[in-house]
Design a protein around this motif. Structure first.
Motif, PDB file in Angstrom:
ATOM      1  N   GLU A   1      48.473  26.881  70.276  1.00 18.26           N
ATOM      2  CA  GLU A   1      49.221  28.138  70.341  1.00 18.26           C
ATOM      3  C   GLU A   1      48.384  29.344  69.963  1.00 18.26           C
ATOM      4  OE1 GLU A   1      53.091  29.850  68.062  1.00 18.26           O
ATOM      5  OE2 GLU A   1      53.361  27.953  69.134  1.00 18.26           O
ATOM      6  N   ASN A   2      47.516  29.215  68.971  1.00 19.55           N
ATOM      7  CA  ASN A   2      46.729  30.345  68.491  1.00 19.55           C
ATOM      8  C   ASN A   2      45.230  30.121  68.651  1.00 19.55           C
ATOM      9  OD1 ASN A   2      49.027  31.813  67.628  1.00 19.55           O
ATOM     10  ND2 ASN A   2      49.119  30.597  65.753  1.00 19.55           N
ATOM     11  N   ASP A   3      44.837  29.347  69.664  1.00 17.09           N
ATOM     12  CA  ASP A   3      43.423  29.019  69.834  1.00 17.09           C
ATOM     13  C   ASP A   3      42.543  30.225  70.115  1.00 17.09           C
ATOM     14  OD1 ASP A   3      43.541  26.392  69.250  1.00 17.09           O
ATOM     15  OD2 ASP A   3      43.224  25.624  71.271  1.00 17.09           O
ATOM     16  N   GLU A   4      43.143  31.311  70.621  1.00 18.21           N
ATOM     17  CA  GLU A   4      42.304  32.473  70.939  1.00 18.21           C
ATOM     18  C   GLU A   4      41.695  33.092  69.692  1.00 18.21           C
ATOM     19  OE1 GLU A   4      46.577  34.036  70.544  1.00 18.21           O
ATOM     20  OE2 GLU A   4      45.538  32.290  71.387  1.00 18.21           O
ATOM     21  N   HIS A   5      42.233  32.775  68.517  1.00 13.57           N
ATOM     22  CA  HIS A   5      41.706  33.317  67.265  1.00 13.57           C
ATOM     23  C   HIS A   5      40.642  32.409  66.644  1.00 13.57           C
ATOM     24  CE1 HIS A   5      44.861  36.280  67.459  1.00 13.57           C
ATOM     25  NE2 HIS A   5      45.793  35.358  67.413  1.00 13.57           N
ATOM     26  N   LEU A   6      40.345  31.267  67.280  1.00 10.17           N
ATOM     27  CA  LEU A   6      39.425  30.290  66.707  1.00 10.17           C
ATOM     28  C   LEU A   6      38.090  30.290  67.444  1.00 10.17           C
ATOM     29  CD1 LEU A   6      41.880  27.273  66.283  1.00 10.17           C
ATOM     30  CD2 LEU A   6      41.053  28.805  64.493  1.00 10.17           C
ATOM     31  N   PRO A   7      37.018  29.843  66.779  1.00  9.36           N
ATOM     32  CA  PRO A   7      35.735  29.696  67.483  1.00  9.36           C
ATOM     33  C   PRO A   7      35.860  28.711  68.633  1.00  9.36           C
ATOM     34  CG  PRO A   7      35.455  29.515  65.093  1.00  9.36           C
ATOM     35  CD  PRO A   7      36.928  29.495  65.356  1.00  9.36           C
ATOM     36  N   ILE A   8      35.085  28.916  69.670  1.00  9.46           N
ATOM     37  CA  ILE A   8      35.112  28.017  70.827  1.00  9.46           C
ATOM     38  C   ILE A   8      34.744  26.604  70.382  1.00  9.46           C
ATOM     39  CG2 ILE A   8      34.052  27.508  73.066  1.00  9.46           C
ATOM     40  CD1 ILE A   8      33.607  30.501  73.414  1.00  9.46           C
ATOM     41  N   GLY A   9      35.542  25.639  70.789  1.00  9.73           N
ATOM     42  CA  GLY A   9      35.273  24.240  70.463  1.00  9.73           C
ATOM     43  C   GLY A   9      35.671  23.810  69.069  1.00  9.73           C
ATOM     44  N   TYR A  10      36.373  24.682  68.320  1.00  7.98           N
ATOM     45  CA  TYR A  10      36.738  24.383  66.927  1.00  7.98           C
ATOM     46  C   TYR A  10      37.530  23.085  66.827  1.00  7.98           C
ATOM     47  CZ  TYR A  10      39.404  24.851  62.551  1.00  7.98           C
ATOM     48  OH  TYR A  10      40.003  24.631  61.339  1.00  7.98           O
ATOM     49  N   ARG A  11      38.561  22.950  67.639  1.00 10.73           N
ATOM     50  CA  ARG A  11      39.433  21.785  67.518  1.00 10.73           C
ATOM     51  C   ARG A  11      38.732  20.509  67.991  1.00 10.73           C
ATOM     52  NH1 ARG A  11      43.915  23.080  65.863  1.00 10.73           N
ATOM     53  NH2 ARG A  11      43.907  25.130  66.842  1.00 10.73           N
ATOM     54  N   ASP A  12      37.930  20.610  69.058  1.00  7.31           N
ATOM     55  CA  ASP A  12      37.208  19.435  69.552  1.00  7.31           C
ATOM     56  C   ASP A  12      36.182  18.943  68.533  1.00  7.31           C
ATOM     57  OD1 ASP A  12      38.626  19.425  71.919  1.00  7.31           O
ATOM     58  OD2 ASP A  12      37.149  20.641  72.996  1.00  7.31           O
ATOM     59  N   ARG A  13      35.522  19.879  67.864  1.00 10.79           N
ATOM     60  CA  ARG A  13      34.542  19.470  66.842  1.00 10.79           C
ATOM     61  C   ARG A  13      35.228  18.783  65.675  1.00 10.79           C
ATOM     62  NH1 ARG A  13      32.258  24.517  68.083  1.00 10.79           N
ATOM     63  NH2 ARG A  13      33.261  25.480  66.250  1.00 10.79           N
ATOM     64  N   ASN A  14      36.385  19.316  65.266  1.00 10.63           N
ATOM     65  CA  ASN A  14      37.120  18.675  64.174  1.00 10.63           C
ATOM     66  C   ASN A  14      37.535  17.261  64.552  1.00 10.63           C
ATOM     67  OD1 ASN A  14      36.859  20.997  62.721  1.00 10.63           O
ATOM     68  ND2 ASN A  14      38.995  21.642  62.887  1.00 10.63           N
ATOM     69  N   ARG A  15      38.020  17.110  65.780  1.00 11.30           N
ATOM     70  CA  ARG A  15      38.425  15.777  66.246  1.00 11.30           C
ATOM     71  C   ARG A  15      37.237  14.823  66.219  1.00 11.30           C
ATOM     72  NH1 ARG A  15      42.576  14.118  69.461  1.00 11.30           N
ATOM     73  NH2 ARG A  15      43.103  16.301  69.960  1.00 11.30           N
ATOM     74  N   GLU A  16      36.078  15.294  66.691  1.00 11.63           N
ATOM     75  CA  GLU A  16      34.895  14.442  66.785  1.00 11.63           C
ATOM     76  C   GLU A  16      34.426  13.973  65.412  1.00 11.63           C
ATOM     77  OE1 GLU A  16      30.316  14.643  68.570  1.00 11.63           O
ATOM     78  OE2 GLU A  16      31.677  16.365  68.771  1.00 11.63           O
ATOM     79  N   ILE A  17      34.354  14.886  64.453  1.00  6.71           N
ATOM     80  CA  ILE A  17      33.822  14.502  63.139  1.00  6.71           C
ATOM     81  C   ILE A  17      34.799  13.626  62.381  1.00  6.71           C
ATOM     82  CG2 ILE A  17      34.665  16.586  61.952  1.00  6.71           C
ATOM     83  CD1 ILE A  17      31.385  14.647  61.277  1.00  6.71           C
ATOM     84  N   LEU A  18      36.107  13.903  62.473  1.00  5.49           N
ATOM     85  CA  LEU A  18      37.090  13.080  61.766  1.00  5.49           C
ATOM     86  C   LEU A  18      37.183  11.685  62.378  1.00  5.49           C
ATOM     87  CD1 LEU A  18      39.904  15.742  61.200  1.00  5.49           C
ATOM     88  CD2 LEU A  18      38.359  14.776  59.487  1.00  5.49           C
ATOM     89  N   THR A  19      37.043  11.602  63.696  1.00  5.75           N
ATOM     90  CA  THR A  19      37.029  10.289  64.351  1.00  5.75           C
ATOM     91  C   THR A  19      35.786   9.511  63.948  1.00  5.75           C
ATOM     92  OG1 THR A  19      38.280  11.148  66.240  1.00  5.75           O
ATOM     93  CG2 THR A  19      37.078   9.097  66.566  1.00  5.75           C
ATOM     94  N   ALA A  20      34.660  10.208  63.824  1.00  5.11           N
ATOM     95  CA  ALA A  20      33.396   9.551  63.485  1.00  5.11           C
ATOM     96  C   ALA A  20      33.431   8.911  62.110  1.00  5.11           C
ATOM     97  CB  ALA A  20      32.250  10.547  63.572  1.00  5.11           C
ATOM     98  N   ILE A  21      34.184   9.481  61.180  1.00  7.20           N
ATOM     99  CA  ILE A  21      34.250   8.907  59.826  1.00  7.20           C
ATOM    100  C   ILE A  21      35.434   7.952  59.682  1.00  7.20           C
ATOM    101  CG2 ILE A  21      33.098  10.899  58.813  1.00  7.20           C
ATOM    102  CD1 ILE A  21      35.821  11.800  57.718  1.00  7.20           C
ATOM    103  N   GLY A  22      36.103   7.647  60.792  1.00  7.54           N
ATOM    104  CA  GLY A  22      37.182   6.670  60.759  1.00  7.54           C
ATOM    105  C   GLY A  22      38.497   7.190  60.227  1.00  7.54           C
ATOM    106  N   ARG A  23      38.736   8.505  60.276  1.00 10.24           N
ATOM    107  CA  ARG A  23      39.973   9.073  59.753  1.00 10.24           C
ATOM    108  C   ARG A  23      40.864   9.567  60.896  1.00 10.24           C
ATOM    109  NH1 ARG A  23      40.508   9.887  54.316  1.00 10.24           N
ATOM    110  NH2 ARG A  23      42.691  10.081  54.960  1.00 10.24           N
TER     111      ARG A  23
END
Length: 360
Positions: A216-238
């Motif tokens: 909903e408010n992605d225009e206020h976030l850095p490009i790729g913010y949510r994808d990077r969060n998904r990638e790092i949290l998945t990588a640590i098994g969370r």
């Protein structure tokens, strides 16, 4: 619900909230709850809801006295204060007190006197006494990665019962990442509704819950913010944190190291009920004791392990679970007699105390 009429012009600050945050800001509910993943503007919306609430009252009543509470004062400085500084710098929201290194009280545009404090221990809730508050803001009461921290429900209860600023309709707001499904934030609306019904309250506490869509408010976030969060949290098994902090869905908090680190609901949970494979043996995994568990499965020719159910008994033995729960489940699906079964469990199940509650 009491209707409040605006008596003063809205503050001239160029803040454009998304649709869900706008509904939250304009809500007249006694208790408004705003949930959403990280980076969706929950704290910012809470700041402007306080200002909007003050503006619904006559200016001579200003400032609205409000408390912003987090689990610790350090986290108030780490999360709430940067939000306020951003509003002051980018949108020129007048805020007095930001120049102090560790501010305890801020004035928002002359409309809101905001007390900042942490709920480091439960006795800290006594600090509500004597403040004469008109509004309460609980920020991030649900911990991100465990079950032991966060803001206790007693803080909300003591805070609400301390709201009594003269001339104001009091209000409470809660802003949170999606909590664990058993956390008090998740169960609070149903609990309050049940209490109101059982006590036949004439004017029960009105509650409104708002859920922000992750994009909903992605225009206020850095490009790729949510994808990077998904990638790092998945990588640590969370994956539990992916579900709550990235996707904005309530779920269970993972405690300790994952037993099955490669498990992911999107991959391993069926989208529809599984159909029993005729002619294939059944396997039932058992856990014994007086809270036994039986898990009926099948190993498909493709090598896929198909898990159909998890039956858990409370204060009964495995024999009672078999007779009263598992066999009726099998009969209801027509697989009780036609299927050959293999039972797997710890050898301790051979003892009578583990198998039959009547022998314990």
């Amino acid at each position: 619900m009491t209707t409040l009429t605006a008596r003063a012009p809205v503050l001239d600050v160029h803040y454009h909230a998304g649709p869900t945050c706008s509904d939250f800001i304009e809500s007249l509910a006694d208790l408004a709850m705003l949930e959403g993943p990280r980076g969706t503007g929950k704290s910012t919306a809470a700041v402007y809801r306080l200002i909007r609430w003050a503006e619904r009252h006559a200016p001579h009543l200003w400032p609205l006295r409000a408390a912003c509470v987090r689990d610790t004062y350090e986290n108030v400085l780490r999360s709430v204060l940067p939000t306020l500084r951003t509003e002051a710098q980018l949108r020129h929201l007048p805020i007095e007190g930001l120049g102090t290194k560790e501010p305890k009280v801020l004035n928002l545009a002359g409309r809101v006197e905001l007390q900042l404090f942490g709920m480091d221990t439960l006795p800290d809730a006594n600090r509500f006494q004597g403040l004469g508050l008109g509004a309460l803001w609980i920020e991030e009461p649900a911990p991100a990665a465990d079950l032991s921290s966060g803001v206790p429900p007693e803080a909300l209860a003591l805070g609400i019962t301390s709201l009594r600023q003269p001339g104001y309709m009091t209000m409470t707001q809660v802003t949170s990442n999606p909590p664990d499904e058993e956390h008090w934030v998740a169960t609070l609306p149903a609990t309050l509704a049940g209490i109101a019904a059982s006590l036949s309250l004439g004017v029960p506490l009105s509650v409104a819950t708002f859920f922000i869509h992750p994009e909903e408010n992605d225009e206020h976030l850095p490009i790729g913010y949510r994808d990077r969060n998904r990638e790092i949290l998945t990588a640590i098994g969370r994956d539990d944190l992916v579900q709550r902090l990235v996707e904005g869905r309530r779920g269970s908090v993972q405690l300790g190291t994952a037993v099955t680190p490669t498990y992911h609901p999107e991959t391993h949970v069926a989208k529809a009920s599984l159909v029993w494979l005729q002619g294939i043996p059944g396997v039932c995994g058992w856990d014994w004791g007086l809270n036994p568990t039986a898990i009926p499965c099948q190993l498909a020719p493709s090598g896929q392990l198909r898990v159909y159910a998890s039956h858990v008994g409370q204060n009964i033995g495995a024999e009672q679970l078999l007779v009263n729960i598992l066999l009726p489940w099998q009969r209801a699906r027509g697989i009780a007699r036609e299927t050959r079964w293999q039972d797997i469990g710890d050898p301790a199940g051979a003892t009578s105390e583990q198998a039959n509650s009547e022998d314990s």
